[in-house]
Design an enzyme around this catalytic site. Sequence first.
Site, PDB file in Angstrom:
ATOM      1  N   SER A   1       0.825  -1.196   0.000  1.00 41.09           N
ATOM      2  CA  SER A   1       0.000   0.000   0.000  1.00 41.09           C
ATOM      3  C   SER A   1       0.873   1.266   0.000  1.00 41.09           C
ATOM      4  CB  SER A   1      -0.978  -0.038   1.174  1.00 41.09           C
ATOM      5  OG  SER A   1      -2.184   0.603   0.827  1.00 41.09           O
TER       6      SER A   1
ATOM      7  N   LYS B   1     -20.531  19.297   9.498  1.00 37.41           N
ATOM      8  CA  LYS B   1     -19.497  19.517  10.509  1.00 37.41           C
ATOM      9  C   LYS B   1     -19.176  18.253  11.292  1.00 37.41           C
ATOM     10  CE  LYS B   1     -16.641  22.021  12.912  1.00 37.41           C
ATOM     11  NZ  LYS B   1     -15.385  22.496  12.303  1.00 37.41           N
TER      12      LYS B   1
END
Length: 251
Positions: A146, A198
Site C-alpha cells: 500500500s 461539521k
Amino acid sequence: MTDLPYLASRLYGTPLLIARPKLEVILGVVARKLAGDTLATPPPDALMRSDDVQITATGIAQIPILGTLVRRSSYLGAASGLTSYHDIEAMAESAFADPQVKAVLLEIDSSGGEAGGVFDLAQRLRTLAQASNKPLWAIADEAALSAAYALACAADRLWLTRTAEVGSIGVVAVHVDESAADAKAGMAYTFLHAGAHKVDGHPHAPLSEAVATDIQTDIEGLHSQFIDLVSAFRHLSSDAIRATEARVSRG
C-alpha cells in the site's frame, strides 16, 4: 502513554493506504489501549532519527522505511511503531546530498499507513534521485504494501526477498459505530453544530448512507491517484493496475 486520542485520530475516520491484516492488528491494539491497557514506551535513544542513514563501504546509503507510515510523527508516534514521511524525506535529502553516496537504497518492511503525504513523498524521492543523478533502489524485506509500495515505486529498481509481499494498491477508511455501546452504558451524545457536514462520520451514531457515499467518493479519488502514480513510475497501464483489485503478490 497519555495522548491516545491523538493516536486514534490518525486511524479512525481518515483514508489509509494500508494492508488489511496490519489494519486489523492496529485496530485491535488501539482498542485495547483506549480501554485502559498500558503501552510500553521505549527510551528516546531507541527512536528513529533523521541521522539513521547507514552508508556502506561501497557508498550505498540505506534508508529504513519500517512499520506503519504517517505524515508527521513525534515521541508518541515513534513509541507506537510509526515512521513519518517527513523523517524519510529528511534522510533521503541528506543521503542524496552526501558526496560519498553513490546510490540510495530504501529498505522497506511496512504494510503502509496514512494517505496524506505519501504521493508527495514518492514524487520527492524520484525528483531527488533525478536531480542528483544517483540511482534510487528499493528492496521489499519483507513487505512493501500500500503506502509503502507507493514509495517503492519511486525507485529505479525494486527487489523482493523470496517471501516478501508487495502490492495492496488500494485505500480503506474505518468508521466505528459506538451507539450500541453508548446505549448500554447509559450515554447519549448530542452534537450542536453549525454547518450540515461539521460532524459527519462521528462514532456515536450509525453511518448514514449520504456520509458513507461522501467517504467512498474520497476513497475512490485517492485510489485513482494511487493508480496514476504506480502507472507512471512502473510503466504499467492504469487498467492493469486497477485490475489487481488491491491484491498482494509475493516474491
